[in-house]
Motif scaffolding. Structure first.
Motif, PDB file in Angstrom:
ATOM      1  N   ILE A   7       0.845  -1.193   0.000  1.00 27.46           N
ATOM      2  CA  ILE A   7       0.000   0.000   0.000  1.00 27.46           C
ATOM      3  C   ILE A   7       0.880   1.243   0.000  1.00 27.46           C
ATOM      4  N   ASP A   8       0.738   2.054  -1.039  1.00 31.40           N
ATOM      5  CA  ASP A   8       1.493   3.298  -1.167  1.00 31.40           C
ATOM      6  C   ASP A   8       0.533   4.472  -1.097  1.00 31.40           C
ATOM      7  N   VAL A   9       0.994   5.564  -0.505  1.00 30.13           N
ATOM      8  CA  VAL A   9       0.196   6.793  -0.467  1.00 30.13           C
ATOM      9  C   VAL A   9       0.989   7.899  -1.144  1.00 30.13           C
ATOM     10  N   ASP A  17      -1.150  13.568   1.459  1.00 31.73           N
ATOM     11  CA  ASP A  17      -0.950  12.212   0.939  1.00 31.73           C
ATOM     12  C   ASP A  17      -2.243  11.420   1.102  1.00 31.73           C
ATOM     13  N   SER A  18      -3.278  11.838   0.392  1.00 37.59           N
ATOM     14  CA  SER A  18      -4.587  11.193   0.532  1.00 37.59           C
ATOM     15  C   SER A  18      -4.809  10.091  -0.490  1.00 37.59           C
ATOM     16  N   ALA A  19      -4.079  10.132  -1.624  1.00 40.62           N
ATOM     17  CA  ALA A  19      -4.265   9.125  -2.673  1.00 40.62           C
ATOM     18  C   ALA A  19      -3.641   7.806  -2.238  1.00 40.62           C
ATOM     19  N   VAL A  20      -4.260   6.708  -2.664  1.00 40.58           N
ATOM     20  CA  VAL A  20      -3.819   5.375  -2.255  1.00 40.58           C
ATOM     21  C   VAL A  20      -3.645   4.491  -3.479  1.00 40.58           C
ATOM     22  N   ARG A  21      -2.526   3.770  -3.502  1.00 36.61           N
ATOM     23  CA  ARG A  21      -2.290   2.751  -4.531  1.00 36.61           C
ATOM     24  C   ARG A  21      -2.062   1.421  -3.827  1.00 36.61           C
ATOM     25  N   ILE A  22      -2.866   0.418  -4.171  1.00 38.13           N
ATOM     26  CA  ILE A  22      -2.720  -0.912  -3.575  1.00 38.13           C
ATOM     27  C   ILE A  22      -2.280  -1.884  -4.663  1.00 38.13           C
ATOM     28  N   THR A  23      -1.208  -2.600  -4.388  1.00 40.53           N
ATOM     29  CA  THR A  23      -0.712  -3.624  -5.317  1.00 40.53           C
ATOM     30  C   THR A  23      -0.882  -4.989  -4.682  1.00 40.53           C
ATOM     31  N   GLN A  38     -10.780   6.783   3.406  1.00 39.99           N
ATOM     32  CA  GLN A  38     -11.864   6.576   2.437  1.00 39.99           C
ATOM     33  C   GLN A  38     -11.317   6.049   1.115  1.00 39.99           C
ATOM     34  N   ASN A  39     -10.200   6.614   0.667  1.00 37.01           N
ATOM     35  CA  ASN A  39      -9.591   6.145  -0.575  1.00 37.01           C
ATOM     36  C   ASN A  39      -9.118   4.693  -0.446  1.00 37.01           C
ATOM     37  N   LYS A  40      -8.586   4.344   0.721  1.00 36.95           N
ATOM     38  CA  LYS A  40      -8.128   2.968   0.933  1.00 36.95           C
ATOM     39  C   LYS A  40      -9.311   2.001   0.906  1.00 36.95           C
ATOM     40  N   ALA A  41     -10.409   2.386   1.558  1.00 32.45           N
ATOM     41  CA  ALA A  41     -11.595   1.521   1.573  1.00 32.45           C
ATOM     42  C   ALA A  41     -12.145   1.329   0.167  1.00 32.45           C
ATOM     43  N   ALA A  42     -12.205   2.407  -0.614  1.00 33.14           N
ATOM     44  CA  ALA A  42     -12.713   2.310  -1.989  1.00 33.14           C
ATOM     45  C   ALA A  42     -11.781   1.455  -2.841  1.00 33.14           C
ATOM     46  N   ALA A  43     -10.470   1.625  -2.672  1.00 27.68           N
ATOM     47  CA  ALA A  43      -9.508   0.832  -3.450  1.00 27.68           C
ATOM     48  C   ALA A  43      -9.613  -0.649  -3.110  1.00 27.68           C
ATOM     49  N   LEU A  44      -9.795  -0.969  -1.826  1.00 25.40           N
ATOM     50  CA  LEU A  44      -9.944  -2.375  -1.421  1.00 25.40           C
ATOM     51  C   LEU A  44     -11.207  -2.983  -2.016  1.00 25.40           C
ATOM     52  N   GLN A  45     -12.284  -2.196  -2.103  1.00 30.38           N
ATOM     53  CA  GLN A  45     -13.518  -2.695  -2.717  1.00 30.38           C
ATOM     54  C   GLN A  45     -13.289  -3.027  -4.193  1.00 30.38           C
TER      55      GLN A  45
END
Length: 372
Positions: free
Chosen positions: A239-241, A256-262, A280-287
């Motif tokens: 997880i990168d922000v 640093d609100s944007a989230v990138r999940i690999t 919120q961005n992390k929750a949306a990305a996980l979905q």
């Protein structure tokens, strides 16, 4: 006029009978009774996610039954207005009958769609991603055009849209666009759009005004309900922000609100930056990640079955499904179904996509995919 109107009424009555058969209304009424009984049981809301899923199924079943009952009543009103108007030679009553027939035609189209959606997630929400393909800067502009076309379409249908990620490209257009669509039958409807979309036009970035062909890919995933198990090991995630680059206000763009999940085992990358909060961005990305991993697993199982079945003849994802020609003539044509229109503006600017989406599902319900 009378003969045409009566023939129309008879055709609508026959179509209504067919749709009622598709929907299995007696079974739907039984399902409603069962779900209502579950909803009234003690402890029903102890598992909130399961309870919400049950209530969503109940709402969908009720909509189908009430929709058919309303259609029956509307047909009766149309017949009464027509017969009385014909008897009294009253143009107002005959006009009322015609209006009721037009309204019933629309209602039946919606009910037919609902009857065709038999997949596990067809009646639920969707995650749509538009990605530029071949064409460089032109493709990024085409990505943005498609993004706005879908936003307009969702607005026409009364669906809620949450933009998850839509970073602006350096020169023109968007690097990509990912958004979640919430509304009845959103996934079932929008899965008709999955594939490669081709644009032909005079290039707006070419000083010589030459014709340019560009491509963009559209991916449509279901929002996988929480009660559907998708195995994600937290240790498999990186997880990168970072600073958000898209629109959203000062709070988004300076923190640093944007989230990138690999997802490391599959190298699946998901980004989300349109919410103010990193959480919120992390929750949306996980979905979104859950939906993509679910689709990957389904594709893996399908591939294993394909090895047993032998080569598939059907055209798969990745092939061009629709062309949008702006020059030297104006035409939007779906290459699977043959549905077309010369009113390009209504499609791209106004999101008038129902003729293509309904046409696709009618074609697929008739076995179009297996015969292509």
């Amino acid at each position: 006029m009378a003969d045409v109107a009566k023939a129309t009424l008879d055709a609508l009555a026959q179509r209504l009978d067919e749709v009622e058969g598709y929907l299995h209304l007696d079974a739907r009424r039984g399902e409603i009774a069962d779900l209502e009984k579950r909803g009234a049981a003690a402890g029903f809301w102890d598992d909130a996610d399961a309870a919400r899923a049950t209530m969503a199924r109940l709402s969908s079943a009720r909509d189908d039954v009430s929709g058919m009952e309303s259609a029956r009543a509307k047909l009766g009103d149309a017949r009464a207005a027509f017969e009385l108007g014909e008897e009294m030679d009253d143009e107002d009553l005959l006009g009322e009958a015609a209006e009721l027939c037009a309204s019933l035609e629309h209602d039946l189209s919606e009910l037919e769609l609902s009857s065709w959606f038999s997949g596990d997630f067809d009646h639920g929400d969707a995650i749509v991603t538009v990605t530029p393909g071949q064409g460089g800067l032109e493709a990024q502009d085409w990505c943005e055009m498609l993004f706005h076309m879908y936003l307009r379409y969702c607005d026409r249908r009364g669906w809620k849209v949450t933009v998850n990620d839509a970073p602006v490209a350096e020169v023109i257009g968007l690097d990509r666009a990912t958004f979640t669509v919430s509304g009845k039958n959103a996934y079932g409807m929008l899965r008709a759009e999955q594939g490669v979309h081709r644009l032909v036009r005079i290039s707006p970035t070419d000083d010589k005004k030459r014709r340019q062909t560009t491509f963009a890919g559209v991916e449509v995933l279901p929002v996988v309900p929480e009660d559907v198990e998708v195995d994600i090991d937290p240790s498999d995630l990186r997880i990168d922000v970072y600073h958000a680059s898209g629109p959203g206000g000062q709070g988004v763009n300076t923190t640093d609100s944007a989230v990138r999940i690999t997802h490391l085992p599959t190298n699946t990358v998901v980004t989300c930056q349109n919410e103010r909060s990193q959480l919120q961005n992390k929750a949306a990305a996980l979905q979104i990640l859950r939906s993509r991993l679910y689709e990957l697993e389904m594709a893996r199982r399908e591939a294993e079955l394909d090895e047993l079945r032998g080569p598939k003849r059907a055209i798969g994802f990745g092939n061009q499904i629709r062309s949008y020609v702006l020059y030297p003539y104006q035409l939007v044509k779906d290459l699977r179904t043959g549905v077309e229109t010369g009113n390009v503006e209504s499609v791209l600017s106004d999101g008038d996509l129902d003729k293509f989406i309904v046409g696709y599902h009618r074609w697929a319900a008739g076995g179009g995919e297996s015969s292509s």
